[in-house]
Write a protein that holds these residues in place. Structure first.
Motif, PDB file in Angstrom:
ATOM      1  N   GLY A  65       5.235   0.558   2.868  1.00 36.46           N
ATOM      2  CA  GLY A  65       5.667   1.887   2.448  1.00 36.46           C
ATOM      3  C   GLY A  65       6.916   1.744   1.586  1.00 36.46           C
ATOM      4  O   GLY A  65       7.162   0.697   0.999  1.00 36.46           O
ATOM      5  N   LYS A 101       9.686   2.816  -1.542  1.00 38.41           N
ATOM      6  CA  LYS A 101       9.571   3.215  -2.949  1.00 38.41           C
ATOM      7  C   LYS A 101       9.210   2.063  -3.887  1.00 38.41           C
ATOM      8  O   LYS A 101       8.530   2.236  -4.891  1.00 38.41           O
ATOM      9  N   THR A 102       9.697   0.860  -3.568  1.00 34.65           N
ATOM     10  CA  THR A 102       9.507  -0.274  -4.485  1.00 34.65           C
ATOM     11  C   THR A 102       8.037  -0.504  -4.879  1.00 34.65           C
ATOM     12  O   THR A 102       7.759  -0.776  -6.042  1.00 34.65           O
ATOM     13  N   ASP A 123       3.482  -0.261   8.171  1.00 33.43           N
ATOM     14  CA  ASP A 123       4.288   0.460   9.147  1.00 33.43           C
ATOM     15  C   ASP A 123       4.296   1.929   8.763  1.00 33.43           C
ATOM     16  O   ASP A 123       4.018   2.277   7.622  1.00 33.43           O
ATOM     17  N   ARG A 135       6.250   5.873   9.558  1.00 29.89           N
ATOM     18  CA  ARG A 135       7.274   6.698  10.207  1.00 29.89           C
ATOM     19  C   ARG A 135       6.523   7.690  11.107  1.00 29.89           C
ATOM     20  O   ARG A 135       5.479   8.210  10.700  1.00 29.89           O
ATOM     21  N   ASN A 156       4.303   7.067   5.083  1.00 35.51           N
ATOM     22  CA  ASN A 156       3.870   5.975   4.205  1.00 35.51           C
ATOM     23  C   ASN A 156       2.397   6.084   3.844  1.00 35.51           C
ATOM     24  O   ASN A 156       2.004   5.857   2.701  1.00 35.51           O
ATOM     25  N   GLY A 173       7.654  -4.967   2.100  1.00 35.67           N
ATOM     26  CA  GLY A 173       8.904  -4.666   1.409  1.00 35.67           C
ATOM     27  C   GLY A 173      10.056  -5.143   2.289  1.00 35.67           C
ATOM     28  O   GLY A 173       9.845  -5.559   3.435  1.00 35.67           O
ATOM     29  N   HIS A 210      15.583  -5.254   7.118  1.00 33.04           N
ATOM     30  CA  HIS A 210      14.367  -4.982   7.898  1.00 33.04           C
ATOM     31  C   HIS A 210      13.148  -5.194   7.013  1.00 33.04           C
ATOM     32  O   HIS A 210      13.244  -5.154   5.772  1.00 33.04           O
ATOM     33  N   ALA A 214       8.649  -4.314   7.087  1.00 28.19           N
ATOM     34  CA  ALA A 214       7.745  -3.376   7.762  1.00 28.19           C
ATOM     35  C   ALA A 214       8.677  -2.395   8.499  1.00 28.19           C
ATOM     36  O   ALA A 214       9.664  -1.951   7.914  1.00 28.19           O
ATOM     37  N   ARG A 227       9.369   4.672  14.480  1.00 27.11           N
ATOM     38  CA  ARG A 227       8.353   4.047  13.632  1.00 27.11           C
ATOM     39  C   ARG A 227       7.237   3.441  14.463  1.00 27.11           C
ATOM     40  O   ARG A 227       7.386   3.175  15.643  1.00 27.11           O
ATOM     41  N   LYS A 275      19.321  -7.066  -2.356  1.00 30.13           N
ATOM     42  CA  LYS A 275      18.219  -7.472  -1.467  1.00 30.13           C
ATOM     43  C   LYS A 275      17.943  -8.960  -1.596  1.00 30.13           C
ATOM     44  O   LYS A 275      17.636  -9.632  -0.620  1.00 30.13           O
TER      45      LYS A 275
END
Ligand code: 6PG
Length: 235
Positions: free
Chosen positions: A43, A45-46, A70, A72, A82, A132, A138, A140, A176, A199
């Protein structure tokens, strides 16, 4: 020793084209071998440009099952969901996009148990897990908190579980459901897509720290036998 290969790009569009090409190849190979593909997609944005690019690929989409890595714990259709984001792109193509959190779940633990039952019904192992990474390390929805150990080192047969991040992440401050480390690392292919210098630094540190990493991505990647491709774009 985990075998990790970095792939660097100048921007998100360049990364999207490359990752979409790799995912297309993985899906085609699974369809050739088995007549179907089952993949888990991150999920956040990337990956959105990756999914847009991938959805334009000529594939037999009705043979493709997609689950989010994963979710929410929010109702379907919620802007934080997601699977809602993934479904927008891939349902019109004819793919089977499966929600892993049902609106009926009483609490996040129950939601995790029913996601695990659903995962047990899918063809396993996954053909691909595309992950991601958050700025806090974190991946997933494996977050520090009361469920962290279970997510990282729970029973081998547990593929998904409910997680209460502590602290709650500001971008989506809700409980989650996530694939477990075991569910993720048993996939046939593992790809990470991320962007930005911060990142990259977190992931590099996490890899260096190994099994005692303070970051979930470090704990996840430590001692993984599967080769891992990390696609990174500068912006
Ligand atoms: C989630 C995601 C999560 C995501 C990272 C990165 O539901 O939060 O699946 O693991 O991949 O948070 O998110 P961005 O790509 O939005 O930075």
């Amino acid at each position: 020793m985990t075998e990790i290969e970095w792939w660097d790009y100048d921007d998100a569009a360049e990364m999207a084209a490359a990752v979409a090409g790799d995912v297309q190849f993985i899906i085609e190979s699974a369809i050739d071998a088995r007549g179907a593909a089952v993949i888990a997609l991150a999920g956040g944005k990337t990956p959105v440009p990756i999914y847009e690019k991938l959805s334009a690929a000529k594939l037999d989409w009705k043979r493709v099952t997609i689950v989010p890595t994963d979710e929410r714990v929010v109702p379907l259709g919620d802007p934080l969901s997601n699977v809602t984001m993934i479904a927008k792109t891939f349902l019109p193509k004819g793919a089977r996009v499966m929600p892993i959190v049902s609106n009926a779940a009483a609490d996040y633990k129950a939601a995790g148990r029913s996601a695990d039952a659903l995962m047990q019904d899918l063809h396993w192992p996954l053909d691909l897990c595309l992950l991601g990474v958050g700025g806090d390390g974190h991946t997933a929805s494996i977050f520090p908190g009361p469920d962290y150990d279970e997510a990282i080192a729970g029973p081998k047969e547990r593929r998904a579980l409910g997680v209460m991040p502590d602290p709650l992440p500001p971008e989506a401050p809700v409980p989650r459901v996530t694939l477990s480390r075991e569910g993720i690392i048993t996939a046939r292919a593992l790809i990470i897509a991320c962007s930005g210098a911060a990142k990259r630094k977190v992931i590099e540190q996490a890899i260096e720290q190994g099994p005692s990493s303070k970051y979930p991505i470090g704990r996840l990647l430590a001692d993984v036998e599967l080769p891992v491709d990390i696609h990174w774009s500068a912006e």
